[in-house]
Write an enzyme that holds these catalytic residues in place. Sequence first.
Site, PDB file in Angstrom:
ATOM      1  N   VAL A  74       0.799  -1.335   0.121  1.00 17.40           N
ATOM      2  CA  VAL A  74      -0.121   0.052   0.236  1.00 17.40           C
ATOM      3  C   VAL A  74       0.982   1.305   0.064  1.00 17.40           C
ATOM      4  O   VAL A  74       0.217   2.380  -0.313  1.00 17.40           O
ATOM      5  CB  VAL A  74      -1.090  -0.055   1.071  1.00 17.40           C
ATOM      6  CG1 VAL A  74      -1.884  -1.131   1.059  1.00 17.40           C
ATOM      7  CG2 VAL A  74      -0.304  -0.011   2.688  1.00 17.40           C
ATOM      8  N   TYR A 165       3.588   5.650  15.285  1.00 19.66           N
ATOM      9  CA  TYR A 165       2.214   5.238  15.013  1.00 19.66           C
ATOM     10  C   TYR A 165       1.145   6.116  15.353  1.00 19.66           C
ATOM     11  O   TYR A 165       0.243   6.169  14.690  1.00 19.66           O
ATOM     12  CB  TYR A 165       2.414   3.924  15.788  1.00 19.66           C
ATOM     13  CG  TYR A 165       1.143   2.926  15.771  1.00 19.66           C
ATOM     14  CD1 TYR A 165       0.766   2.201  14.635  1.00 19.66           C
ATOM     15  CD2 TYR A 165       0.286   2.916  16.821  1.00 19.66           C
ATOM     16  CE1 TYR A 165      -0.395   1.337  14.796  1.00 19.66           C
ATOM     17  CE2 TYR A 165      -0.902   2.231  16.920  1.00 19.66           C
ATOM     18  CZ  TYR A 165      -1.289   1.345  15.706  1.00 19.66           C
ATOM     19  OH  TYR A 165      -2.573   0.716  15.774  1.00 19.66           O
ATOM     20  N   LYS A 169      -1.505   7.617  12.680  1.00 23.75           N
ATOM     21  CA  LYS A 169      -2.940   7.213  13.006  1.00 23.75           C
ATOM     22  C   LYS A 169      -3.887   8.458  13.299  1.00 23.75           C
ATOM     23  O   LYS A 169      -5.039   8.472  12.737  1.00 23.75           O
ATOM     24  CB  LYS A 169      -3.308   6.202  14.336  1.00 23.75           C
ATOM     25  CG  LYS A 169      -2.622   4.793  13.951  1.00 23.75           C
ATOM     26  CD  LYS A 169      -3.495   4.268  12.852  1.00 23.75           C
ATOM     27  CE  LYS A 169      -3.249   2.662  12.749  1.00 23.75           C
ATOM     28  NZ  LYS A 169      -3.875   2.024  11.479  1.00 23.75           N
ATOM     29  N   ARG A 200      -1.508  -9.918  16.060  1.00 26.59           N
ATOM     30  CA  ARG A 200      -0.172  -9.705  16.130  1.00 26.59           C
ATOM     31  C   ARG A 200       0.595  -8.501  16.492  1.00 26.59           C
ATOM     32  O   ARG A 200       1.789  -8.351  16.968  1.00 26.59           O
ATOM     33  CB  ARG A 200       0.591 -10.517  14.944  1.00 26.59           C
ATOM     34  CG  ARG A 200       0.143  -9.689  13.653  1.00 26.59           C
ATOM     35  CD  ARG A 200       1.072 -10.436  12.446  1.00 26.59           C
ATOM     36  NE  ARG A 200       0.879  -9.579  11.425  1.00 26.59           N
ATOM     37  CZ  ARG A 200       1.711  -9.616  10.307  1.00 26.59           C
ATOM     38  NH1 ARG A 200       2.709 -10.479  10.173  1.00 26.59           N
ATOM     39  NH2 ARG A 200       1.714  -9.030   9.175  1.00 26.59           N
TER      40      ARG A 200
END
Length: 309
Positions: A74, A165, A169, A200
Site C-alpha cells: 500500500v 504510529y 493514525k 499480532r
Amino acid sequence: MTVRFDGRVAIVTGAGAGLGRSHALGLAARGAKVVVNDLGAARDGSGGSSEAAKAVVKEIREGGGHAIANGANVADPDQVQEMVSAAIAEYGHVDILVNNAGILRDKTFAKMSLEDFKLVMDVHLMGSVNCTHALWRHMTEREYGRIVFTTSGSGLYGNFGQSNYGAAKTAMLGLMNVLHQEGHRKNIRVNMLAPTAATRMTEELLPPEVLPLLKPETITPGLLALVAEDAPSKMILGAGGGCFAETKVYETPGVALGDDDLTPEAVMANMARIRDPEGQAEMPGAFDQTNKYIRMAAQLRGISLDQKD
C-alpha cells in the site's frame, strides 16, 4: 434492519490476518465480493508473502463467497493503482475501501530513527492515502463510496513508545474530515475505526488474560456498520471486546480578550476559563471555528455583524 452487501465490492488492506482477515470474512459472509490485500510482511514490515491473502480467499470461497487475493504494497502508489485496476477488471467496480494495513516500529522518540518514523508513516498514513486516492475518482463518478480509515487510541489519546504510529493514525483524522466534506454530495461516506484488538500487532502490548476478550471478531460488526448502505459519515467509532463508543473533538466556549489584554500573562490568567468544558461544542468545519472567534471578538468590542441594507 439487516445489513447486507450483495452486489458490493470491497477492498480490505492488510487482510491476511487479524482485524483485516476478520473484516474480509465479515463482508464476504454478508454478500460482498472481496479483494483480500496483504503484502504478507512481518509485524515490522519486513519480508513478504502472498500465502496469507490466498488462505483468506480460500476460506471465503469455501464458504460460498467471492474473493481474489492481491499482494500490493500500500505504500507504493503504482502497486495500489494496479490493485484497483485489477479489482475493477474482475468485478466491474469497487464500492468499499477498508484501510487496515499497518506495521509497528515501536521505540521511544529519543531512540527512534527517522527511517523507522517515516516507514510507519508511509504504510499507515500514505498507504491509506494511496488506496483512497486511487479509488476517489471512481467513487465520485459512480456516486457511491464507503471508506474507513483505521485509527488508534495510541494517537487519539497517546501511548508511550509509539510516536510514529500515533502520529500516522491521528493524521487520518484530518484526512477524514476533509474527505467527508468533499465526498458527501457524491454519496461517499468516510469514517474512522479505532479498534482495540488482540492481534499480532498488539499481543505483546496487552496482558495475556485479556486477549480472549479482544478478538478481532468483536470489532468487525462496527466496521460493517461504518461501510453499510445507511452508514454515518465523519464518525470515529471506538471498538473492542464487543464494546462500541464514539470519539469526538470538542471545543470549549473559551474567552475573548480585549486589545489591552492580548498578552501571554492574560492567557495564563484565564487558562481555567479557557479549559472549562461547560458548554463545549463540536465544530462542523474549520470556518465554523473562525466564525465563532469573529463573533466573540466583535461582541467584546461592540461591533455589530448584522447585515446592513
